[in-house]
Scaffold this active site. Structure first.
Site, PDB file in Angstrom:
ATOM      1  N   MET A 124      32.962  27.350   4.849  1.00  0.00           N
ATOM      2  CA  MET A 124      34.113  26.910   4.069  1.00  0.00           C
ATOM      3  C   MET A 124      33.726  25.709   3.200  1.00  0.00           C
ATOM      4  O   MET A 124      32.916  24.874   3.602  1.00  0.00           O
ATOM      5  CB  MET A 124      35.259  26.524   4.993  1.00  0.00           C
ATOM      6  CG  MET A 124      35.667  27.605   5.987  1.00  0.00           C
ATOM      7  SD  MET A 124      36.506  29.001   5.223  1.00  0.00           S
ATOM      8  CE  MET A 124      38.133  28.286   4.934  1.00  0.00           C
ATOM      9  N   THR A 141       2.343  -4.821  30.020  1.00  0.00           N
ATOM     10  CA  THR A 141       1.041  -4.559  29.405  1.00  0.00           C
ATOM     11  C   THR A 141       1.041  -3.206  28.704  1.00  0.00           C
ATOM     12  O   THR A 141       0.529  -3.068  27.599  1.00  0.00           O
ATOM     13  CB  THR A 141      -0.073  -4.613  30.473  1.00  0.00           C
ATOM     14  OG1 THR A 141      -0.051  -5.894  31.107  1.00  0.00           O
ATOM     15  CG2 THR A 141      -1.440  -4.381  29.846  1.00  0.00           C
ATOM     16  N   GLY A 162      28.771  32.845  13.469  1.00  0.00           N
ATOM     17  CA  GLY A 162      28.483  32.074  12.274  1.00  0.00           C
ATOM     18  C   GLY A 162      27.159  32.400  11.629  1.00  0.00           C
ATOM     19  O   GLY A 162      26.354  33.182  12.128  1.00  0.00           O
ATOM     20  N   GLN A 205      33.095  29.525  19.212  1.00  0.00           N
ATOM     21  CA  GLN A 205      32.005  28.851  19.921  1.00  0.00           C
ATOM     22  C   GLN A 205      31.546  27.655  19.097  1.00  0.00           C
ATOM     23  O   GLN A 205      31.352  27.754  17.895  1.00  0.00           O
ATOM     24  CB  GLN A 205      30.845  29.837  20.098  1.00  0.00           C
ATOM     25  CG  GLN A 205      29.448  29.244  20.025  1.00  0.00           C
ATOM     26  CD  GLN A 205      28.969  28.706  21.345  1.00  0.00           C
ATOM     27  OE1 GLN A 205      29.420  29.143  22.388  1.00  0.00           O
ATOM     28  NE2 GLN A 205      28.046  27.773  21.302  1.00  0.00           N
ATOM     29  N   THR A 206      31.362  26.515  19.748  1.00  0.00           N
ATOM     30  CA  THR A 206      30.819  25.363  19.032  1.00  0.00           C
ATOM     31  C   THR A 206      30.100  24.430  19.998  1.00  0.00           C
ATOM     32  O   THR A 206      30.431  24.363  21.178  1.00  0.00           O
ATOM     33  CB  THR A 206      31.922  24.599  18.275  1.00  0.00           C
ATOM     34  OG1 THR A 206      31.330  23.514  17.556  1.00  0.00           O
ATOM     35  CG2 THR A 206      32.973  24.039  19.233  1.00  0.00           C
ATOM     36  N   ARG A 207      29.097  23.738  19.466  1.00  0.00           N
ATOM     37  CA  ARG A 207      28.406  22.679  20.205  1.00  0.00           C
ATOM     38  C   ARG A 207      28.429  21.387  19.393  1.00  0.00           C
ATOM     39  O   ARG A 207      27.749  20.432  19.743  1.00  0.00           O
ATOM     40  CB  ARG A 207      26.957  23.090  20.511  1.00  0.00           C
ATOM     41  CG  ARG A 207      26.132  23.402  19.285  1.00  0.00           C
ATOM     42  CD  ARG A 207      24.692  23.801  19.630  1.00  0.00           C
ATOM     43  NE  ARG A 207      23.917  24.132  18.451  1.00  0.00           N
ATOM     44  CZ  ARG A 207      23.312  23.228  17.673  1.00  0.00           C
ATOM     45  NH1 ARG A 207      23.393  21.956  17.972  1.00  0.00           N
ATOM     46  NH2 ARG A 207      22.637  23.612  16.616  1.00  0.00           N
ATOM     47  N   ASN A 208      29.214  21.377  18.321  1.00  0.00           N
ATOM     48  CA  ASN A 208      29.312  20.215  17.441  1.00  0.00           C
ATOM     49  C   ASN A 208      30.760  19.753  17.323  1.00  0.00           C
ATOM     50  O   ASN A 208      31.683  20.521  17.615  1.00  0.00           O
ATOM     51  CB  ASN A 208      28.785  20.561  16.037  1.00  0.00           C
ATOM     52  CG  ASN A 208      27.307  20.884  16.041  1.00  0.00           C
ATOM     53  OD1 ASN A 208      26.504  20.115  16.554  1.00  0.00           O
ATOM     54  ND2 ASN A 208      26.936  22.029  15.483  1.00  0.00           N
TER      55      ASN A 208
END
Length: 581
Positions: A340, A486, A298, A204-207
């Protein structure tokens, strides 16, 4: 063979309801509609394709309460406990929705994709209930703290009622991006079967992924004689994350680094909750449904960062401990993620807990990586791959190539328009990027011709939001944007800033042209102030509508004291200090 689905049966509603497609589609035309939010759209897709098995719809009150309190669905068929499911999957509605749509037990309503109005499913209402949001935040996210993005979403975006009920599938949401990489659980299971993959380690990753992630996943696969599923989230992730288009291009650039036949890339349309330990269990359930036999968990898995006291929301190993607690029921083996680190002496990566004391190591933090991308500094080969770095540099150019927005705010006739035009000429003279000038009066008539000079406070707010949208899009494309409305209200300026920072890349500067009202009236050759004081114009800022002076402007100037060239020079100095020009 692939792992058994959670609950024993893959709830693929798209397949189940295929024979009813035409009749359901026809029925949907006569039903009231709920247009789904982005989160609801992600949730529905995984309900329909079986990714959320054993769910067959949005949770009713019994399941919701059980999940919040016990991390399980409600008991069924005489069983003492329900299936493990740690995250509530709910459909929120307002009292107005209930009244307008006629929502009640037994009612049927069409669930539609707001992007193309397509009917995706029909929901049969089983119940409508009011959740305790404080309890949900405390139990699911661990704290009722709006520093947590999901708590902020719960408090600020989620409506006051939840509607429970099973759904019948009409079609899955349509995607036009990376279609070959989008698999349903059934399709991915069939792919594993075709390749004769018996053991699959899901990551799983979001990076973006770099060499350390590649070494970690290869190591996990070799130790278990398994293959690797790179399964990144492309739905909703943490605010501020790298966009999924960039990430997927980076994953594609990484894949050739794996040994031939070892790894496969598939995308997951999940709306993350950043719920740490509970999220890790949820991720394990989802990967089990997609056929994985092993799942990497993780350190601080799916953690949202710091709480409002500056401390981590969750302990570093809370997620691993909770997954271990449910391992017998989950029936997917957890692979603990060990960070790592690179060993320059042997040119290899090793888990940090296996490195002998005193051995030289090297790492680049996320903050340092972003700095190197921003400044154009080199990124060493030991850290990442040339193809991955190329993708990131294309999406995140160095500062001199980034767009920015300068918002000049002040009273009518304060001199902001003159300053804006002079700044435009100066930047165009430099020639480093395109320059766009957004003047308040001109933009107001262009964006909404029906709005005249005498606009209400709410119209002023909406107008600035519209200008903010235009500024954000131009900034995102690398332009220099000079906006000079403005902008009298603090909330409006904050909304403007949020649009630019969130969508445009974050380079935003506020200049307060603080020329006082008396001077502005004195040089008003068009007679607007005179007309306002005579009652001929309503809601003119400074006369019968308030101007809220900003407290934290990057520059404050006054045309009674400062000349236009001096002000422009000061603005250029600010841009130079940020390495933008």
């Amino acid at each position: 063979m692939a792992n058994a689905p959670h609950g024993g049966v893959l709830k693929d509603l798209l397949v189940r309801d295929a024979a009813l497609h035409d009749s359901l589609l026809e029925e949907a035309r006569s039903l009231n509609d709920i247009f789904l939010t982005e989160r609801q759209l992600c949730d529905l897709e995984l309900i329909l394709n079986g990714g959320f098995s054993p769910l067959e719809g949005f949770m009713d009150e019994q399941d919701y309460t059980s999940v919040v309190e016990t991390l399980r669905l409600a008991p069924f068929n005489g069983h003492k406990y329900g299936h493990v499911f740690p995250i509530p999957i709910t459909l929120d509605v307002s009292q107005e929705d209930i009244n307008t749509l006629g929502l009640k037990q037994g009612a049927r309503v069409a669930l539609r994709d707001p992007r193309d109005d397509a009917a995706l499913a029909i929901l049969t209402v089983s119940d409508i209930y009011r959740p305790n949001k404080a309890t949900e935040a405390e139990k699911v996210m661990g704290a009722d703290d709006i520093a947590h993005p999901s708590v902020a979403y719960l408090r600020n975006n989620v409506k006051e009622f939840y509607v429970g009920g099973k759904v019948q599938a009409i079609q899955a949401p349509t995607h036009f991006d990376y279609v070959p990489l989008r698999y349903t659980p059934a399709e991915l299971r069939a792919h594993f079967h075709k390749l004769a993959w018996r053991k699959v380690v899901a990551f799983q990753t979001r990076n973006p992924m770099h060499r350390a992630h590649r070494e970690l996943t290869v190591r996990a696969a070799r130790q278990r004689r398994a293959n690797v599923l790179i399964h990144p989230v492309v739905g909703l992730t943490k605010p501020g994350d790298v966009d999924h288009y960039t990430r997927v291009r980076a994953y594609q650039a990484l894949m050739p680094s794996y040994p031939e036949g070892m790894a496969h890339l598939a995308l997951l349309p999940l709306a993350m909750r950043m719920a740490g330990p509970r999220e890790a269990v949820w991720h394990a359930v989802i990967r089990k449904n997609f056929g994985a036999t092993h799942f990497i968990v993780g350190r601080d898995h799916a953690g949202p960062g710091k709480n409002s006291q500056g401390k981590d929301f969750y302990g570093p190993y809370d997620a691993q401990e909770l997954v271990t607690q449910f391992k017998d029921e989950l029936q997917i083996e957890m692979v603990p993620f060990q960070a790592m680190t690179y060993l320059p002496g042997s040119d290899e990566y090793q888990p940090v807990d296996e490195v002998p004391k005193g051995t030289p190591t090297a790492d680049i933090s996320g903050t340092e990586l972003r700095k190197r991308l921003r400044t154009g500094a080199s990124i060493p080969d030991w850290f990442s791959y040339t193809g991955v770095v190329k993708v990131l540099r294309e999406s995140y150019p160095p500062r001199p190539q980034q767009g920015f927005t300068i918002l000049l705010t002040g009273l009518h006739n304060s001199g902001k328009d003159t300053i804006a035009r002079a700044l435009q000429v100066t930047l165009q003279q430099q020639g480093s990027r395109s320059v766009s000038l957004l003047l308040g009066e001109e933009l107001r008539s262009d964006l909404d011709p029906q709005i005249g000079r005498a606009i209400t406070p709410e119209q002023k707010h909406i107008n600035l939001e519209r200008i903010g949208f235009v500024a954000a899009e131009l900034t995102k494309a690398g332009a220099a944007v000079i906006a000079a409305p403005t902008a009298p209200y603090e909330r409006s300026r904050q909304a403007f800033k949020k649009q630019v920072v969130g969508s445009g890349g974050g380079n935003y500067f506020l200049v307060h042209v603080a020329t006082p009202l008396e001077w502005c009236e004195k040089v008003d050759r068009r007679g607007l102030y005179k007309a306002a004081r005579a009652g001929e114009i309503k809601n003119l800022t400074g006369v019968d509508d308030v101007y809220e002076a900003p407290e934290n402007a990057d520059l404050v100037c006054d045309l009674r004291i400062d000349t236009v060239p001096e002000i422009v020079h000061s603005i250029i100095m600010i841009l130079e200090s940020q390495n933008l020009v």
